[in-house]
Design a protein around this motif. Sequence first.
Motif, mmCIF file in Angstrom:
data_model
loop_
_atom_site.group_PDB
_atom_site.id
_atom_site.type_symbol
_atom_site.label_atom_id
_atom_site.label_comp_id
_atom_site.label_asym_id
_atom_site.label_seq_id
_atom_site.Cartn_x
_atom_site.Cartn_y
_atom_site.Cartn_z
ATOM 1 N N ARG A 140 0.859 -1.192 0.000
ATOM 2 C CA ARG A 140 0.000 0.000 0.000
ATOM 3 C C ARG A 140 0.890 1.234 0.000
ATOM 4 N NH1 ARG A 140 -3.200 -3.172 4.207
ATOM 5 N NH2 ARG A 140 -4.627 -4.301 2.874
ATOM 6 N N ILE A 141 0.494 2.228 -0.772
ATOM 7 C CA ILE A 141 1.253 3.463 -0.919
ATOM 8 C C ILE A 141 0.472 4.592 -0.249
ATOM 9 C CG2 ILE A 141 2.231 5.097 -2.591
ATOM 10 C CD1 ILE A 141 3.461 2.268 -2.619
ATOM 11 N N VAL A 142 1.186 5.426 0.493
ATOM 12 C CA VAL A 142 0.557 6.580 1.138
ATOM 13 C C VAL A 142 1.190 7.847 0.583
ATOM 14 C CG1 VAL A 142 0.171 7.801 3.318
ATOM 15 C CG2 VAL A 142 0.105 5.294 3.255
ATOM 16 N N SER A 143 0.352 8.703 -0.003
ATOM 17 C CA SER A 143 0.790 10.018 -0.458
ATOM 18 C C SER A 143 -0.441 10.872 -0.730
ATOM 19 C CB SER A 143 1.626 9.935 -1.732
ATOM 20 O OG SER A 143 2.016 11.242 -2.126
ATOM 21 N N ASP A 144 -0.370 12.103 -0.272
ATOM 22 C CA ASP A 144 -1.439 13.041 -0.591
ATOM 23 C C ASP A 144 -0.922 14.164 -1.500
ATOM 24 O OD1 ASP A 144 0.105 14.484 1.141
ATOM 25 O OD2 ASP A 144 -1.536 15.115 2.442
ATOM 26 N N ARG A 145 0.277 13.963 -2.040
ATOM 27 C CA ARG A 145 0.888 14.968 -2.915
ATOM 28 C C ARG A 145 0.305 14.850 -4.320
ATOM 29 N NH1 ARG A 145 4.317 18.656 -0.573
ATOM 30 N NH2 ARG A 145 4.895 17.846 1.462
ATOM 31 N N PRO A 146 -0.218 15.951 -4.863
ATOM 32 C CA PRO A 146 -0.860 15.908 -6.182
ATOM 33 C C PRO A 146 0.034 15.361 -7.302
ATOM 34 C CG PRO A 146 -1.360 17.976 -5.095
ATOM 35 C CD PRO A 146 -0.337 17.276 -4.249
ATOM 36 N N LEU A 147 1.310 15.729 -7.322
ATOM 37 C CA LEU A 147 2.167 15.237 -8.405
ATOM 38 C C LEU A 147 2.403 13.733 -8.301
ATOM 39 C CD1 LEU A 147 4.790 18.081 -8.893
ATOM 40 C CD2 LEU A 147 2.896 17.445 -10.389
ATOM 41 N N VAL A 148 2.453 13.224 -7.101
ATOM 42 C CA VAL A 148 2.633 11.778 -6.925
ATOM 43 C C VAL A 148 1.369 11.047 -7.371
ATOM 44 C CG1 VAL A 148 3.001 9.917 -5.261
ATOM 45 C CG2 VAL A 148 4.324 12.043 -5.075
ATOM 46 N N LEU B 107 -2.064 -0.135 -7.272
ATOM 47 C CA LEU B 107 -1.577 0.484 -6.035
ATOM 48 C C LEU B 107 -2.310 1.800 -5.792
ATOM 49 C CD1 LEU B 107 2.271 -0.051 -6.502
ATOM 50 C CD2 LEU B 107 0.758 -1.275 -4.942
ATOM 51 N N PRO B 108 -3.563 1.738 -5.391
ATOM 52 C CA PRO B 108 -4.277 3.002 -5.148
ATOM 53 C C PRO B 108 -3.635 3.753 -3.993
ATOM 54 C CG PRO B 108 -5.563 1.152 -4.330
ATOM 55 C CD PRO B 108 -4.373 0.573 -5.054
ATOM 56 N N PRO B 109 -3.312 5.020 -4.198
ATOM 57 C CA PRO B 109 -2.672 5.769 -3.105
ATOM 58 C C PRO B 109 -3.675 6.119 -2.009
ATOM 59 C CG PRO B 109 -2.997 7.187 -5.013
ATOM 60 C CD PRO B 109 -3.426 5.808 -5.421
ATOM 61 N N PHE B 110 -3.235 5.988 -0.784
ATOM 62 C CA PHE B 110 -4.031 6.373 0.370
ATOM 63 C C PHE B 110 -3.549 7.726 0.853
ATOM 64 C CE2 PHE B 110 -4.303 1.832 0.136
ATOM 65 C CZ PHE B 110 -5.626 1.569 0.430
ATOM 66 N N ARG B 111 -4.448 8.527 1.397
ATOM 67 C CA ARG B 111 -4.090 9.875 1.845
ATOM 68 C C ARG B 111 -3.305 9.859 3.146
ATOM 69 N NH1 ARG B 111 -5.878 14.074 -0.612
ATOM 70 N NH2 ARG B 111 -5.980 15.416 1.206
ATOM 71 N N THR B 112 -3.571 8.881 4.007
ATOM 72 C CA THR B 112 -2.891 8.806 5.305
ATOM 73 C C THR B 112 -2.497 7.362 5.603
ATOM 74 O OG1 THR B 112 -4.879 8.378 6.615
ATOM 75 C CG2 THR B 112 -4.335 10.704 6.194
ATOM 76 N N VAL B 113 -1.553 7.204 6.504
ATOM 77 C CA VAL B 113 -1.165 5.870 6.954
ATOM 78 C C VAL B 113 -2.360 5.195 7.615
ATOM 79 C CG1 VAL B 113 0.312 4.583 8.555
ATOM 80 C CG2 VAL B 113 1.291 6.425 7.157
ATOM 81 N N ALA B 114 -3.118 5.936 8.394
ATOM 82 C CA ALA B 114 -4.296 5.357 9.056
ATOM 83 C C ALA B 114 -5.280 4.796 8.029
ATOM 84 C CB ALA B 114 -4.973 6.410 9.931
ATOM 85 N N ASP B 115 -5.499 5.505 6.928
ATOM 86 C CA ASP B 115 -6.380 5.003 5.867
ATOM 87 C C ASP B 115 -5.833 3.706 5.273
ATOM 88 O OD1 ASP B 115 -8.075 7.180 6.173
ATOM 89 O OD2 ASP B 115 -7.269 8.261 4.439
ATOM 90 N N ALA B 116 -4.532 3.650 5.042
ATOM 91 C CA ALA B 116 -3.913 2.447 4.476
ATOM 92 C C ALA B 116 -4.029 1.271 5.440
ATOM 93 C CB ALA B 116 -2.450 2.721 4.134
ATOM 94 N N LEU B 117 -3.850 1.524 6.721
ATOM 95 C CA LEU B 117 -3.954 0.456 7.717
ATOM 96 C C LEU B 117 -5.375 -0.085 7.820
ATOM 97 C CD1 LEU B 117 -1.670 1.937 10.508
ATOM 98 C CD2 LEU B 117 -1.165 -0.034 9.039
ATOM 99 N N ARG B 118 -6.362 0.770 7.577
ATOM 100 C CA ARG B 118 -7.769 0.345 7.621
ATOM 101 C C ARG B 118 -8.218 -0.315 6.325
ATOM 102 N NH1 ARG B 118 -8.466 5.372 10.303
ATOM 103 N NH2 ARG B 118 -8.971 6.331 8.322
#
Length: 136
Positions: free
Chosen positions: A79-87, A100-111
């Motif tokens: 799981r990938i975590v990034s909230d950066r628009p360019l990423v 690999l859908p990006p998650f906005r936060t680590v907490a979101d990825a863990l859930r």
Amino acid sequence: MKLPHHLDRGQVVVSLHVIVDIANVEQVRTELLTIIRTHQATSHACVVDLGPIPYVLPTGLSLLANLHDQCRRLDMRLRIVSDRPLVTRVLRLVGMHRILPPFRTVADALRADDVLPHRAPAFPGPHVNGKAVSAD
């Protein structure tokens, strides 16, 4: 290079707060694979937190694709975590967001276990204009 990491809810969380480029890709790859293999018996997923990285280079995309394949072989999810628009735009542009859908936060990825199947689909390989192409 030592990448900070910890276990959380049966998942290993790795902080990758460096832009991966040609100069450091092998060092980063080695460290990530070591972390994953070390925790494969106690983790069902690896969460890579890209944190403040403002963009990702093709070298970094290749590393993520390789890491995804390694995780699949070990029956783990990546799981990938990034909230950066360019990423997130680059992930979408090259189609990696489907695998690999990006998650906005680590907490979101863990859930994510609540909404995503445990086994990740295979990476489809290179495509041009929607058609598969050979990597040779």
